[in-house]
Design a protein around this motif. Structure first.
Motif, PDB file in Angstrom:
ATOM      1  N   GLU A 138       0.825  -1.203   0.000  1.00  0.00           N
ATOM      2  CA  GLU A 138       0.000   0.000   0.000  1.00  0.00           C
ATOM      3  C   GLU A 138       0.867   1.265   0.000  1.00  0.00           C
ATOM      4  N   GLY A 139       1.040   1.880  -1.160  1.00  0.00           N
ATOM      5  CA  GLY A 139       1.587   3.224  -1.252  1.00  0.00           C
ATOM      6  C   GLY A 139       3.055   3.384  -0.927  1.00  0.00           C
ATOM      7  N   ILE A 140       3.584   4.573  -1.260  1.00  0.00           N
ATOM      8  CA  ILE A 140       5.007   4.835  -1.050  1.00  0.00           C
ATOM      9  C   ILE A 140       5.335   5.076   0.417  1.00  0.00           C
ATOM     10  N   GLY A 141       4.321   5.198   1.273  1.00  0.00           N
ATOM     11  CA  GLY A 141       4.594   5.276   2.706  1.00  0.00           C
ATOM     12  C   GLY A 141       5.334   4.046   3.209  1.00  0.00           C
ATOM     13  N   LEU A 142       5.154   2.917   2.515  1.00  0.00           N
ATOM     14  CA  LEU A 142       5.824   1.664   2.879  1.00  0.00           C
ATOM     15  C   LEU A 142       6.989   1.368   1.930  1.00  0.00           C
ATOM     16  N   PHE A 143       7.577   2.416   1.367  1.00  0.00           N
ATOM     17  CA  PHE A 143       8.653   2.250   0.390  1.00  0.00           C
ATOM     18  C   PHE A 143       9.766   1.339   0.901  1.00  0.00           C
ATOM     19  N   LYS A 144      10.131   1.466   2.160  1.00  0.00           N
ATOM     20  CA  LYS A 144      11.284   0.718   2.670  1.00  0.00           C
ATOM     21  C   LYS A 144      11.038  -0.788   2.775  1.00  0.00           C
ATOM     22  N   ILE A 168       3.567  -5.659  -6.425  1.00  0.00           N
ATOM     23  CA  ILE A 168       2.693  -4.596  -6.925  1.00  0.00           C
ATOM     24  C   ILE A 168       2.667  -3.450  -5.917  1.00  0.00           C
ATOM     25  N   LEU A 169       2.769  -2.233  -6.420  1.00  0.00           N
ATOM     26  CA  LEU A 169       2.605  -1.039  -5.596  1.00  0.00           C
ATOM     27  C   LEU A 169       1.212  -0.485  -5.846  1.00  0.00           C
ATOM     28  N   ASP A 170       0.395  -0.446  -4.809  1.00  0.00           N
ATOM     29  CA  ASP A 170      -0.973   0.090  -4.925  1.00  0.00           C
ATOM     30  C   ASP A 170      -0.966   1.544  -4.470  1.00  0.00           C
ATOM     31  N   MET A 171      -0.997   2.469  -5.430  1.00  0.00           N
ATOM     32  CA  MET A 171      -0.949   3.896  -5.125  1.00  0.00           C
ATOM     33  C   MET A 171      -2.376   4.427  -4.984  1.00  0.00           C
ATOM     34  N   ILE A 227      11.499  -0.795  -8.781  1.00  0.00           N
ATOM     35  CA  ILE A 227      11.611  -2.033  -7.990  1.00  0.00           C
ATOM     36  C   ILE A 227      10.462  -2.992  -8.292  1.00  0.00           C
ATOM     37  N   VAL A 228       9.237  -2.459  -8.430  1.00  0.00           N
ATOM     38  CA  VAL A 228       8.061  -3.327  -8.515  1.00  0.00           C
ATOM     39  C   VAL A 228       7.791  -3.764  -9.955  1.00  0.00           C
ATOM     40  N   ASP A 229       6.849  -4.716 -10.103  1.00  0.00           N
ATOM     41  CA  ASP A 229       6.479  -5.235 -11.424  1.00  0.00           C
ATOM     42  C   ASP A 229       5.314  -4.481 -12.038  1.00  0.00           C
ATOM     43  N   ARG A 230       4.410  -4.022 -11.195  1.00  0.00           N
ATOM     44  CA  ARG A 230       3.218  -3.325 -11.674  1.00  0.00           C
ATOM     45  C   ARG A 230       2.844  -2.258 -10.663  1.00  0.00           C
ATOM     46  N   VAL A 231       2.050  -1.292 -11.125  1.00  0.00           N
ATOM     47  CA  VAL A 231       1.507  -0.266 -10.243  1.00  0.00           C
ATOM     48  C   VAL A 231      -0.002  -0.221 -10.437  1.00  0.00           C
ATOM     49  N   TRP A 232      -0.727  -0.117  -9.332  1.00  0.00           N
ATOM     50  CA  TRP A 232      -2.170   0.108  -9.388  1.00  0.00           C
ATOM     51  C   TRP A 232      -2.467   1.563  -9.042  1.00  0.00           C
ATOM     52  N   VAL A 233      -3.417   2.142  -9.754  1.00  0.00           N
ATOM     53  CA  VAL A 233      -3.951   3.459  -9.408  1.00  0.00           C
ATOM     54  C   VAL A 233      -5.472   3.368  -9.428  1.00  0.00           C
ATOM     55  N   CYS A 234      -6.127   4.409  -8.919  1.00  0.00           N
ATOM     56  CA  CYS A 234      -7.579   4.350  -8.742  1.00  0.00           C
ATOM     57  C   CYS A 234      -8.371   4.878  -9.932  1.00  0.00           C
ATOM     58  N   SER A 235      -7.746   5.656 -10.820  1.00  0.00           N
ATOM     59  CA  SER A 235      -8.503   6.289 -11.894  1.00  0.00           C
ATOM     60  C   SER A 235      -7.609   6.506 -13.101  1.00  0.00           C
ATOM     61  N   VAL A 278       0.734   0.024 -15.716  1.00  0.00           N
ATOM     62  CA  VAL A 278       0.010   0.789 -14.701  1.00  0.00           C
ATOM     63  C   VAL A 278      -1.463   0.437 -14.873  1.00  0.00           C
ATOM     64  N   ASP A 279      -2.019  -0.302 -13.922  1.00  0.00           N
ATOM     65  CA  ASP A 279      -3.392  -0.786 -14.009  1.00  0.00           C
ATOM     66  C   ASP A 279      -4.327   0.125 -13.239  1.00  0.00           C
ATOM     67  N   VAL A 280      -5.471   0.421 -13.848  1.00  0.00           N
ATOM     68  CA  VAL A 280      -6.515   1.167 -13.140  1.00  0.00           C
ATOM     69  C   VAL A 280      -7.391   0.153 -12.401  1.00  0.00           C
ATOM     70  N   VAL A 281      -7.279   0.154 -11.082  1.00  0.00           N
ATOM     71  CA  VAL A 281      -8.110  -0.701 -10.222  1.00  0.00           C
ATOM     72  C   VAL A 281      -8.951   0.249  -9.373  1.00  0.00           C
ATOM     73  N   PRO A 282     -10.147   0.593  -9.830  1.00  0.00           N
ATOM     74  CA  PRO A 282     -10.932   1.605  -9.120  1.00  0.00           C
ATOM     75  C   PRO A 282     -11.357   1.138  -7.734  1.00  0.00           C
ATOM     76  N   ASN A 283     -11.671   2.100  -6.891  1.00  0.00           N
ATOM     77  CA  ASN A 283     -12.339   1.773  -5.639  1.00  0.00           C
ATOM     78  C   ASN A 283     -13.744   1.291  -5.958  1.00  0.00           C
ATOM     79  N   GLY A 284     -14.174   0.249  -5.283  1.00  0.00           N
ATOM     80  CA  GLY A 284     -15.524  -0.246  -5.491  1.00  0.00           C
ATOM     81  C   GLY A 284     -16.461   0.229  -4.394  1.00  0.00           C
ATOM     82  N   ILE A 285     -17.721  -0.104  -4.552  1.00  0.00           N
ATOM     83  CA  ILE A 285     -18.696   0.209  -3.510  1.00  0.00           C
ATOM     84  C   ILE A 285     -18.262  -0.507  -2.235  1.00  0.00           C
ATOM     85  N   PRO A 286     -18.014   0.216  -1.156  1.00  0.00           N
ATOM     86  CA  PRO A 286     -17.529  -0.436   0.061  1.00  0.00           C
ATOM     87  C   PRO A 286     -18.634  -1.204   0.781  1.00  0.00           C
TER      88      PRO A 286
END
Length: 717
Positions: free
Chosen positions: A423-429, A442-445, A480-488, A505-513
């Motif tokens: 989850e995100g670059i906050g966990l880069f290390k 996969i990096l989920d941005m 470093i990663v193989d793929r990146v996910w973004v929301c839009s 770079v894959d668009v993986v939208p937020n779904g209905i929670p």
């Protein structure tokens, strides 16, 4: 000039549709100008999970169209069109996709062309291709003659302009023995048109008759998912065209050309070993195999293969293990990031076990009801503080204890995930330590953080983070990663502009929670017995853009609404509220609900959701959630960015506090407009962000088919 038979309603329209609730109204509306020519509209509804059928019927009644719905479960557009052909009663057949539109007068031009040329069984007009981020392109038919064999040959060799679905009218008699391939979704229309051209004359007109929407990302996915199986399926269908008298040399060229197209996408997605295999089919044709383009591809494949990471052995069967790493616990999900992480975990669990891992300890010892998902914390409440990873980090990085990494490595070695999502670059290390431990990283941005930081400069200059430092971190992460996910798509374009097309770079939208708890039919509007209107804002109340939005609501927007509607009430709900947010509860009409166990009672009691975000990225789960519950949304344009909602129909948008307040008052006093917006928004959100749409995006984002020509089937618990 008057054409005999011109006014006769002798055209059968065939529209294959699957999850087309968002686009089908515009498609049907485009038929209205030539209603007099249409004898029937056959909508072949192929197992949609949204409200395609219901919306189609409503639209047909509104526009006076003779619609008949054929409910099927065929799984391919070719099979759906064939089902329509079998039911068609008209003298002519017009195929139209459910997301395209007929130009005014276009159907009449095609009809007139066939009446003027009775020897022709097919009339073809020009089309306008519309693609995101590109100017419209006019495609005019050319290269066709009176020689049927030549037309079919030139069509397959790309010497005659391709025929877009929806730009041609077919005489029913001409297609009596011609059908679409049903086992492939690639080039199935090409096979149909080639067979038809070999059997009948064609009449062409230069005027545009169709506006069609071209989705380049969807087209690319069709090439790279199970490439070998895709190629073999279309190769079999092309070989059948020999029965139409088309030369073997032409069919061989076409197969080699398709293999070259697939190779291009595989190279683009860094799948060099598969591209190398596909190039063997290109070499099977002497001239195309020796072309300069084929030579370029082979050179790129050789160099790329040197850099390609070694493959990891896959487990037999359908099981795919996924590990999702977040900073805060994703279970139980309440708002924002945890809702996205848990939703993605639930969908990944359809293909195998999932570990939902958080750096922080879980606040709730319970586990998800789905036994395939297990939530784990990497730290323990009350344990001694340990040293953190790295000797230095930027402010946007999370502090990660070394003990957390030790436990994470142990978990990975035991669980053996096929994919790790971070989850995100906050966990880069964590990225470099995890890189050698998994086949796919996969990096989920959730946001493009450098863009978000630039936005925060404008609303809180004193606290704005360093944009350049974040941008450098994003670039390093992508190396470093193989793929990146973004929301839009908007976030994808931002990221590509910052870093270039370096990887998928894959668009993986937020779904209905919490979709399982949301009614799939539009709920009744909340009663007004506890104040009217009740305005709801849900979000992580420690997240700076949400804090700013809550302050705008309480200090500027609500007081303006209460001048006209004195019983108006604002409910702020979410986890970890800042001190400044807690202070807002002391203002007139403001209520704070901290860390709610469930937001369902809040949504069922709300009349409006106002979302005045001044910064942020991704797509707003709070908007999707409100719309799914039938709560009308009023927001800033930035808040609704990336959702593709229709302004003044599905959502109301304005940037200023004064404008947002005025819109809220007007909507509260207009019951008819409020009911219309609730209905339209509810339809749109279920169609675009419902379970099936997000399931498809997560599957593509996990690249479940990329390493195996036999795609994994969902595991049924």
């Amino acid at each position: 000039m008057s054409i005999p038979g011109r006014a006769q309603a002798d055209i059968s329209i065939i529209i294959p549709a699957r999850n087309a609730a968002v686009t089908i109204d515009a498609t049907l509306r485009s038929l209205l100008p030539e209603r007099s020519l249409i004898g029937e509209v056959l909508l072949v509804e192929d197992g949609s999970s949204d409200q395609t059928a219901a919306i189609s019927m409503q639209s047909a009644r509104r526009y006076g169209l003779p619609l008949e719905i054929l409910a099927v479960r065929l799984g391919s557009a070719g099979a759906a069109r064939n089902a329509g052909i079998a039911r068609a009663k008209g003298k002519f057949i017009f195929f139209l996709d459910a997301d395209d539109e007929v130009m005014a007068g276009g159907l009449g031009l095609l009809h007139d062309a066939l009446l003027r040329h009775p020897e022709a069984g097919l009339s073809v007009g020009a089309s306008i291709r519309r693609a995101r981020g590109r100017p419209d392109k006019l495609k005019t038919p050319h290269g066709y003659t009176s020689d049927r064999a030549s037309n079919a040959r030139r069509y397959l060799l790309n010497e005659a302009w391709p025929i877009a679905m929806g730009s041609a009218l077919v005489a029913t008699s001409a297609t009596a023995t011609v059908r679409f391939p049903e086992t492939t979704s690639l080039d199935e229309d090409t096979c149909y048109w080639a067979a038809l051209l070999a059997r009948t004359q064609v009449a062409t007109i230069p005027a545009p008759v169709l506006l069609y929407h071209h989705d380049e990302e969807r087209m690319a996915r069709r090439f790279v998912l199970a490439p070998r199986a895709t190629f073999l399926a279309i190769a079999v269908e092309l070989d059948k065209l020999a029965d139409s008298g088309i030369a073997k040399e032409v069919l061989q060229w076409r197969k080699a050309w398709i293999a070259l197209r697939i190779s291009r996408q595989l190279i683009k997605h860094n799948r060099y070993s598969y591209a190398m295999s596909m190039m063997r089919a290109v070499r099977a044709h002497k001239s195309l195999g020796r072309s300069w383009k084929a030579t370029q591809y082979r050179i790129r494949i050789r160099f790329g293969a040197m850099m390609e990471r070694p493959d990891y052995p896959s487990r037999a069967g359908a099981e795919r293990r996924t590990l999702i790493v977040s900073f805060d616990p994703a279970f139980p999900p309440v708002s924002g990031a945890d809702l996205r992480n848990f939703n993605n975990a639930s969908l990944a669990a359809e293909y195998g076990p999932v570990r939902l891992v958080s750096v922080r300890p879980p606040g709730n010892p319970s586990q998800p009801s789905d036994a395939r998902i297990n939530a784990v914390g990497l730290t323990i409440d009350g344990e001694p503080r340990s040293a953190s990873l790295g000797w230095w980090r930027i402010a946007e990085e999370n502090r990660i204890p070394r003990t957390a990494l030790v436990r994470l490595r142990s978990l990975v070695q035991t669980f053996k995930p096929d994919t790790i999502v971070v989850e995100g670059i906050g966990l880069f290390k964590l990225l470099r330590p995890l890189r050698p431990l998994t086949k796919q990283l996969i990096l989920d941005m959730h946001n493009v953080e450098s863009d978000l930081a630039a936005q925060l400069r404008h609303i809180r200059p004193a606290r704005s983070p360093a944009v350049l430092g974040i941008r450098r971190l994003e670039r390093k992460a992508q190396s470093i990663v193989d793929r990146v996910w973004v929301c839009s798509n908007e976030d994808r374009e931002r990221l590509m502009a910052l870093t270039g097309p370096t990887m998928p770079v894959d668009v993986v939208p937020n779904g209905i929670p919490n979709v399982e708890a949301v009614p799939d039919v539009l709920p009744a509007e909340a009663p007004a017995d506890s104040g009217y209107p009740v305005i709801l804002f849900i979000g992580h109340l420690g997240y700076p853009p949400n804090v700013d939005a809550a302050e705008r609501l309480a200090h500027a927007i609500l007081p303006r609404i209460r001048q006209t509607l004195p019983d108006a009430k604002l409910v702020l709900a979410g986890r970890s509220p800042k001190t400044t947010v807690r202070a807002l509860a002391g203002l007139p009409g403001v209520e704070l609900v901290e860390n709610p166990e469930s937001v369902a009672p809040l949504l069922s009691g709300a009349h409006l959701s106002i979302i005045p975000l001044g910064a942020g990225g991704g797509t707003r789960i709070k908007i999707l959630e409100a719309m799914a519950w039938g709560v009308p949304v009023i927001a800033t344009p930035l808040a609704a960015e990336g959702l593709g909602l229709v302004e003044n129909d599905q959502v109301l948008l304005l940037a200023s506090d004064e404008g947002l307040a005025a819109m809220a008052v007007d909507l509260s006093l207009d019951a008819e407009r409020r009911a219309r917006q609730r209905f339209r928004a509810h339809q749109a959100v279920w169609a675009k962000f419902g379970p099936q749409a997000i399931r498809d995006a997560v599957r593509a984002g996990l690249a479940l088919d990329n390493g195996n020509d036999d795609p994994p089937f969902p595991i049924i618990p």
